[in-house]
Write a protein that holds these residues in place. Sequence first.
Motif, PDB file in Angstrom:
ATOM      1  N   GLN A   1       0.835  -1.208   0.000  1.00 13.78           N
ATOM      2  CA  GLN A   1       0.000   0.000   0.000  1.00 13.78           C
ATOM      3  C   GLN A   1       0.869   1.256   0.000  1.00 13.78           C
ATOM      4  O   GLN A   1       0.525   2.256  -0.646  1.00 13.78           O
ATOM      5  N   PHE A   2       1.970   1.214   0.703  1.00 17.53           N
ATOM      6  CA  PHE A   2       2.927   2.326   0.720  1.00 17.53           C
ATOM      7  C   PHE A   2       3.428   2.602  -0.693  1.00 17.53           C
ATOM      8  O   PHE A   2       3.562   3.763  -1.108  1.00 17.53           O
TER       9      PHE A   2
ATOM     10  N   GLU B   1      -0.753  -2.242  12.539  1.00 18.83           N
ATOM     11  CA  GLU B   1      -2.166  -2.329  12.139  1.00 18.83           C
ATOM     12  C   GLU B   1      -2.793  -0.951  11.969  1.00 18.83           C
ATOM     13  O   GLU B   1      -3.539  -0.697  11.011  1.00 18.83           O
ATOM     14  N   LYS B   2      -2.475  -0.047  12.884  1.00 16.44           N
ATOM     15  CA  LYS B   2      -3.019   1.316  12.801  1.00 16.44           C
ATOM     16  C   LYS B   2      -2.540   2.022  11.536  1.00 16.44           C
ATOM     17  O   LYS B   2      -3.326   2.684  10.835  1.00 16.44           O
ATOM     18  N   TYR B   3      -1.254   1.850  11.221  1.00 19.64           N
ATOM     19  CA  TYR B   3      -0.709   2.528  10.045  1.00 19.64           C
ATOM     20  C   TYR B   3      -1.251   1.930   8.754  1.00 19.64           C
ATOM     21  O   TYR B   3      -1.434   2.648   7.763  1.00 19.64           O
TER      22      TYR B   3
ATOM     23  N   ASN C   1      -6.542   6.954   3.912  1.00 24.33           N
ATOM     24  CA  ASN C   1      -6.101   8.315   3.614  1.00 24.33           C
ATOM     25  C   ASN C   1      -5.226   8.350   2.367  1.00 24.33           C
ATOM     26  O   ASN C   1      -4.535   7.374   2.044  1.00 24.33           O
ATOM     27  N   ASN C   2      -5.237   9.480   1.685  1.00 29.51           N
ATOM     28  CA  ASN C   2      -4.356   9.660   0.533  1.00 29.51           C
ATOM     29  C   ASN C   2      -2.942  10.002   0.959  1.00 29.51           C
ATOM     30  O   ASN C   2      -1.973   9.567   0.340  1.00 29.51           O
TER      31      ASN C   2
END
Length: 340
Positions: A117-118, A306-308, A315-316
């Motif tokens: 995703q990063f 998990e939060k990140y 979020n964009n």
Amino acid sequence: MELSNFFKYERSLHPGKAIFYYKTTECDFVPLEAEVTRIRGQKAGFAEGFTNDFLPKNLAPQDLAHCNPLAIEECYVPPNVEHLYCRFSLRAQANSISPAACNSPEAIALLTSITEQFNRKGGYKELATRYCKNLLLGTWLWRNQNSGNTTILVKTSLGNSYEIANTRSLAWESQWPKEDLLTLNQLSDELCVALTDPSVYWHADITAKISTTFCQEIYPSQVFNLKENKVDVTKVFSKVKCVDGRQAVSFNSVKIGAALQLIDDWWGDDSKRLRVHEYGADKELNIARRGPDSSLNFYSIIVNAEKYLTELNENNAVNPDVYYLIAVLIKGGMFQKKAN
């Protein structure tokens, strides 16, 4: 996420040693060699004259006038040589995409999702741009940057060449000219692919051409001698033995890697870039900017993976903590807890 007892990442950037040399009309590669100089060292340190309580030591007037004979290595540009060269190679691999070893399948799946995703959000492109900035600015030349005009030439395994004509006209935070900015973007595109595609083999050959003054002093890496080792020469440079037996002074690969990793300005003060480090070590002030008592250190961030991941999905914008997290994974290391 809980840290497992077996957890490591292989480093993604593999710099070689950087060799100093010069050219003559007869030869395109003449190794720059060090010379041993014997000097009379002065007794000028604080401990020579004072105790730890700042009390003067009981010394005779002549005690501090005596000299300590020392043998050190020095390195200077030979007379009539106007340009010095420093060259190294860099390999990049997609080792940060997932752990090299981990005994937790859940952690592997979670961290792989984060890096995927990063990458979709352009995070790897930003990191590649920062590494390439240090390449093209000649940050890896360290003290030797304070010289005349320096040209940086990068040749990649894709057959492309990228050149910065004069690093002294650029700075990390400045607005780069259009031509130099295009060079930075194209080189970082190549590096980004190498950092994210495991099927890609990519390497670069980097050369700095430094304009020098007459017999200018050069600063290669130093080799640290342990105190218990009785050595004649107390200051020794890192060297590489050439095929003809001569030894060229060099930067070791760790020093080159440290310069490329000078990208961490996410710790809170963007005016100072730190070398990527799990606790944000600031070598100049000898303090940790991301200490274990803060939420900024690598271990406090990765346990909240998990939060990140949720933030990346929703979020964009990319949280600066995630840039730092992936930068540490690119650096590589052993991150497990100590086994019970």
